[in-house]
Design a protein around this motif. Structure first.
Motif, PDB file in Angstrom:
ATOM      1  N   ARG A  56       0.716  -1.620  -0.112  1.00 21.83           N
ATOM      2  CA  ARG A  56      -0.036  -0.421   0.002  1.00 21.83           C
ATOM      3  C   ARG A  56       0.882   1.406  -0.062  1.00 21.83           C
ATOM      4  NH1 ARG A  56      -4.996  -1.939   4.057  1.00 21.83           N
ATOM      5  NH2 ARG A  56      -5.515  -4.117   3.098  1.00 21.83           N
ATOM      6  N   ALA A  57       0.467   2.493  -0.202  1.00 21.34           N
ATOM      7  CA  ALA A  57       0.781   3.631  -0.537  1.00 21.34           C
ATOM      8  C   ALA A  57       0.042   4.977   0.299  1.00 21.34           C
ATOM      9  CB  ALA A  57       1.005   4.066  -2.136  1.00 21.34           C
ATOM     10  N   MET A  58       0.635   5.351   1.184  1.00 18.50           N
ATOM     11  CA  MET A  58       0.250   7.357   1.776  1.00 18.50           C
ATOM     12  C   MET A  58       1.086   8.112   1.385  1.00 18.50           C
ATOM     13  SD  MET A  58       0.126   8.167   5.909  1.00 18.50           S
ATOM     14  CE  MET A  58      -0.689   9.716   5.864  1.00 18.50           C
ATOM     15  N   LEU A  59      -0.078   9.070   0.755  1.00 20.80           N
ATOM     16  CA  LEU A  59      -0.119  10.056  -0.205  1.00 20.80           C
ATOM     17  C   LEU A  59       0.077  11.241   0.718  1.00 20.80           C
ATOM     18  CD1 LEU A  59       0.447  11.055  -3.135  1.00 20.80           C
ATOM     19  CD2 LEU A  59      -1.613  11.009  -3.418  1.00 20.80           C
ATOM     20  N   LEU A  60       0.324  11.816   0.918  1.00 23.09           N
ATOM     21  CA  LEU A  60       0.234  12.952   1.618  1.00 23.09           C
ATOM     22  C   LEU A  60      -0.150  14.298   1.222  1.00 23.09           C
ATOM     23  CD1 LEU A  60       3.960  12.875   3.319  1.00 23.09           C
ATOM     24  CD2 LEU A  60       2.044  12.117   4.046  1.00 23.09           C
ATOM     25  N   ALA A  61      -0.688  14.449   1.267  1.00 18.01           N
ATOM     26  CA  ALA A  61      -2.013  15.824   1.146  1.00 18.01           C
ATOM     27  C   ALA A  61      -3.266  16.785   2.230  1.00 18.01           C
ATOM     28  CB  ALA A  61      -3.130  14.913  -0.458  1.00 18.01           C
ATOM     29  N   ALA A  62      -2.279  16.511   2.836  1.00 14.98           N
ATOM     30  CA  ALA A  62      -3.105  17.979   4.194  1.00 14.98           C
ATOM     31  C   ALA A  62      -2.263  19.347   4.237  1.00 14.98           C
ATOM     32  CB  ALA A  62      -2.794  16.985   5.720  1.00 14.98           C
ATOM     33  N   GLY A  63      -1.251  19.174   3.652  1.00 17.94           N
ATOM     34  CA  GLY A  63      -0.680  20.531   3.639  1.00 17.94           C
ATOM     35  C   GLY A  63      -1.433  21.776   3.415  1.00 17.94           C
TER      36      GLY A  63
END
Length: 258
Positions: free
Chosen positions: A11-18
């Motif tokens: 699985r992957a995590m995409l950091l999109a919270a900025g």
């Protein structure tokens, strides 16, 4: 630690919270990961590359205007949601909704850890690297090691001339180690691309003190964890020479879209 060689893609995590403060006013009404490069939202380039690699599950963390990301890529309220266009099951970690703001990189990863595997990809949604391959061979090699992280570094861009981490190439062909170079060390540093493979153990004691799942919503950066692991020889790295842009300002976005 028992090395794990996965039989299927991680699985992957995409950091999109900025928040994307430096991208204002463009991000006043649009989350940074949805800014368009060559006709597609920035984060869609990553999702397509992950899908091509065989990855089928991606965790996306959100904060600022996160509802727009959900509207673009899928409804989060089922047990798993899939984008018909991308053939990916998307799960969301809504940091803004749950805690009133983004939890920084390590805090966000620990929060999402129950949705991830023993080893997993992490990358930022706001970098543009259209040629990067999320290689199964790289994943298997990392999983079979006792390393805690493997990072992709890039040549230093103009906005980060000092770089972040050193790179010690092994003479015997083994994985090169990432180095936490002290101030004044003359060896060259390279810039962290934000793309990396991680082992769950890096985000658990003794490396990380945040409780499993980060129920308190603690904010914590990733760099101190990486530097600590580097000091123990537990982080490898390689230099990526393909196209890569940190889309951090309106000017860089405009240059990409020329």
């Amino acid at each position: 630690m028992n090395p794990l060689a996965p039989a299927s893609p991680a699985r992957a995590m995409l950091l999109a919270a900025g928040r994307g403060e430096r991208m204002r006013p463009l991000t006043d009404a649009c989350p940074k990961p949805l800014l368009v490069v060559h006709g597609k939202p920035l984060m869609q380039w990553h999702l397509e590359a992950l899908a091509r690699s065989g990855c089928r599950q991606v965790v996306v963390n959100t904060d600022w205007l996160g509802e727009q990301i959900v509207a673009q890529f899928g409804d989060p309220f089922g047990p798993e949601t899939a984008s018909d266009q991308l053939d990916l099951a998307l799960r969301y970690s809504h940091e803004g909704h749950d805690f009133g703001g983004a939890l920084e990189t390590a805090g966000g990863i620990v929060r999402a850890l129950p949705l991830l595997d023993e080893v997993f990809w992490v990358l930022a949604a706001d970098v543009f690297t259209p040629g990067f391959e999320f290689s199964q061979a790289a994943l298997d090699r990392f999983a079979a090691s006792d390393l805690l992280a493997h990072l992709w570094l890039v040549p230093n861009p103009a906005h980060n001339p000092a770089g972040d981490f050193g790179l010690q190439v092994a003479a015997d062909g083994a994985l090169a180690l990432a180095l936490n170079l002290s101030q004044g060390d003359p060896r060259p540093r390279h810039t962290f691309s934000t793309i990396g493979l991680y082992r769950r153990a890096l985000f658990e004691p003794p490396w990380c003190d945040i409780a499993a799942g980060n129920p308190q919503g603690l904010k914590a950066p990733l760099a101190p964890l990486l530097r600590r692991a580097m000091d123990h020889g537990r982080v490898s790295a390689e230099l990526y020479q393909g196209p890569w842009t940190d889309v951090g300002t309106p000017q860089r976005l405009a240059e990409l879209n020329v």
